[in-house]
Design an enzyme around this catalytic site. Sequence first.
Site, PDB file in Angstrom:
ATOM      1  N   GLU A   1       0.899  -1.336  -0.163  1.00  0.00           N
ATOM      2  CA  GLU A   1       0.201  -0.053  -0.067  1.00  0.00           C
ATOM      3  C   GLU A   1       0.870   1.181   0.037  1.00  0.00           C
ATOM      4  OE1 GLU A   1      -2.274   0.339   3.479  1.00  0.00           O
ATOM      5  OE2 GLU A   1      -2.993   2.228   2.922  1.00  0.00           O
TER       6      GLU A   1
ATOM      7  N   ASP B   1      -1.139  -0.977   5.658  1.00  0.00           N
ATOM      8  CA  ASP B   1      -1.026  -0.509   6.791  1.00  0.00           C
ATOM      9  C   ASP B   1      -1.885  -0.926   7.897  1.00  0.00           C
ATOM     10  OD1 ASP B   1       0.910   1.629   6.484  1.00  0.00           O
ATOM     11  OD2 ASP B   1      -0.244   3.035   5.700  1.00  0.00           O
TER      12      ASP B   1
ATOM     13  N   ASP C   1      -4.258   0.258   9.606  1.00  0.00           N
ATOM     14  CA  ASP C   1      -5.087   1.217   9.685  1.00  0.00           C
ATOM     15  C   ASP C   1      -6.384   0.977   8.984  1.00  0.00           C
ATOM     16  OD1 ASP C   1      -4.621   2.136   7.250  1.00  0.00           O
ATOM     17  OD2 ASP C   1      -3.776   4.013   8.109  1.00  0.00           O
TER      18      ASP C   1
ATOM     19  N   ASP D   1      -7.868   2.298   6.369  1.00  0.00           N
ATOM     20  CA  ASP D   1      -7.605   2.245   4.919  1.00  0.00           C
ATOM     21  C   ASP D   1      -6.831   0.793   4.632  1.00  0.00           C
ATOM     22  OD1 ASP D   1      -8.748   4.547   4.242  1.00  0.00           O
ATOM     23  OD2 ASP D   1      -7.144   5.648   3.573  1.00  0.00           O
TER      24      ASP D   1
END
Length: 636
Positions: free
Chosen positions: A424, A497, A499, A501
Site C-alpha cells: 500500500e 498499513d 489502519d 484504509d
Amino acid sequence: MTYTAESIEVLEGLEPVRKRPAMYIGGVDVRGYHHLLWEIVDNSVDEAINGYAKRIDVVLDKDHKGATVSDDGRGIPVDMHPKFKRPALELILCTLHAGGKFDGGSYKVSGGLHGVGSSVVNALSSALTATVRRDGREHQQLFSRGVAASKLKVLGPARGSGTSTHFRPDASIFGDKASFDLDTVRERLEAKSYLHKGLRITLLDEASGKKEEFLHPEGINDYLGKLVRGSGKPAIHPNLFTLERDSEEVRMECALQWTEGTDENVRSYANGIPTPSGGTHENGFKQGLGKAIRAYMTAKNISPKGVTLAAEDIREGVVAIISVYVREPQFQGQTKDRLNNPEVAGAVESGLRVALEQWLLDNASAADSIVARIITAARARAASRAAGQQVLRKTAISHRLNLPGKLADCASTDPEECELFLVEGDSAGGNAKQGRDRRTQAILPLRGKVLNTERASAEAILANKELQNIVSGLGCGVGAEFDAGKLRYAKVFLLMDADTDGHHIATLLLTFFYRHLPGLLRGGHVYIAMPPLYRIDAGRETYWALDDAEKERVLANLPKNVKPDISRFKGLGEMSADELKQTTLDPRRRRALRVMIDNEVEADRVMNELMGKDPQARYHFIMERAKEAEADDLDV
Ligand code: 0RA
C-alpha cells in the site's frame, strides 16, 4: 382440527440423528450449532405466525454454549398417548417425524426448519429441558441426547400458556470450542422480527446482562429502509415499491428500492427462513423485475440508442426483500438454503411484473429516475467492456513485455521461489524495494482504494487500473482464463498499513481474489504480511511487537535494569527499508498469515455478508477467522 396425542402414529428413535447428524442439520460445524437454535426459534415463530403466540424470548447462557427459547403460544401438548403410554411432549421430542406439524392440519404454514423438528435438537443436545404451561399448570421434563432423563412432572399451578426450551448442544458432537455467536443470533432474530411484523422478540445475553428487543410494525418495509441506510448509498427515488399478495399457492411480500450503489442486494426468504442461495422465488423476482421495466419502457416508448439493457443493468443498485410463504417448502442444496418449489417462480414473477409496471406508471418521477439509472449502468458496462477485453487478451499472452510499469520484478524466473508483495502506497513501496531480496522478491505498489469487487461485473473490475496491474503481474489470467500453471509467484503477500484504509484495501483484495482468482486462494498462495506496530530497543536487543498486548509481554519479560526505548510506527511508510526487511520481508524473520478457504459454502456466505459491513468490521472478521485457522502456522 384439535390436536391430541392420537395424531402421532409414527415412532422411530433418534439414533439415526446421532449417527449421521450432518444429514439432518447440514454439518456439525458452528453453523450446525446455530442451526439447532434456529430450529427451536422457528417452532416458536410458527406458533406466532399461526396466531397463537405474540412474543418470543431468547436467552443465551453465560458461556454461550446453551440457550433458552420461550414463547407464549399454546404450549406443546402434554397429554398421555393412550397407545404408547408416553406424554405427547416426550413423543414429540424423542421420536423422529412425530408431531402435529406433519399431519398437515394444525399448521397453515410452517418454517420449521426443513421439517426436522425439535427432536433433532433434542437428539444433538447433551441436556434439554422443556417447560410447558397449559391447562393451568406448569409441566417440565428433562432430556439428554434424545432420551428422557426424567418423567414429565407438574411443577405447580400456572397462568396462561407457552413453551420454554433450554438446550445445550452436545460437545461430543460439535466439539468443545463451538458456541453461539451473539452477532449471528441477533442478526437472525432481528431479520425474523422484520419478516413477521408485530412479532416481539427479545434477546438476553447472560454474559453481559444486556437485553435487546426487536419489534417492527412495518415489517419488511422497515427492513428495506435499514438495508438502504446500511448500504451507505442514497436511494434514487424516495418512495419504496412494496407488494403484498396472496394467491392459492403462495403468499408473497416484497419491498424494493433502487440506490446509487453498484451492488445488487436481494435478500430472499421462504417461510421466514433466509435463502442465501436463492431459488425459485428469487428467480421469479428477477424475471418479474426485468419484465416490468422492459414493459414500462416499451409502453413509454423509451429506447436508448446504442445500448442494450442486460438484466444486470436493470438490477444494479437494487436493494430488495422478497419473502414468500408456501405450504410445503422444499429446500435444496447441501445447506438447504435454496427454495425449490417450482410453482413459486411463476407466481412471484407475474405478481411482481404486473404490480411493478403499474407502480412505475403511477409514480412517474421515480420511474424516470430508475430508467435513467438503468441506462447509465448499461452505458458504463459497455464502455468498460472494451478495456476489460484488452486486459484479458494481454494477460492471456502473459510474458514480461506486458508487466506493469510500477512492478519492481525479481530476477529469478522460477515461480516456486518467487514472491510478490502488494504494498500500500508509493513510499512504503519504495522502502520495500530497497529492503527486498532482488533475486526472489518483487514489489508492486498500489495506490487508492481498489474497486469493491463483490458485486461489480467482470468488465468493470478489469477496467480498474490497480487490479489490472495485479492480474498482469501475476501472469495467471483471471476468471475463466485462470491458469495456476502460469502463476509467476508461488507466494503473494498483502502488505498494508494497520489502519482502516489498509484494512479496507486488504479486504477488497481478498474479495477480488475470492471472486475472480479463487484458484490463488485455494492453492494457498495468498498471505497477509504482519508488519509490527512497535519497535522496542532494550540494551543491545531489538524486539518487535504486532500489537499492544505483545508489546506488554515483551516489556514484562525484559531484565530489570534495561531502560526500553519504544517507538510506534504510524504506518509502513515510517519504517526504514532495513526495518521492513528485518520484520516483514526476510523469510527467516518475518511473520505472516496464510489465507485459506476451508469451507467453500461458508466462505461464500461470509464474503456476501462481509461486503455489507463496514470495512473495519470486515477486516476484523477476516483477521479473527485467519487467526483461528492459522494460530499454529503463524510463521511462514
Ligand atoms: C403441537 C400442537 C400444538 C402446539 C404445538 C405443537 C406447539 C409447539 C411448539 C414449539 C414451540 N412452541 C410451541 N408451541 C406449540 C397445539 C396444541 C393444542 O391444540 O392446544
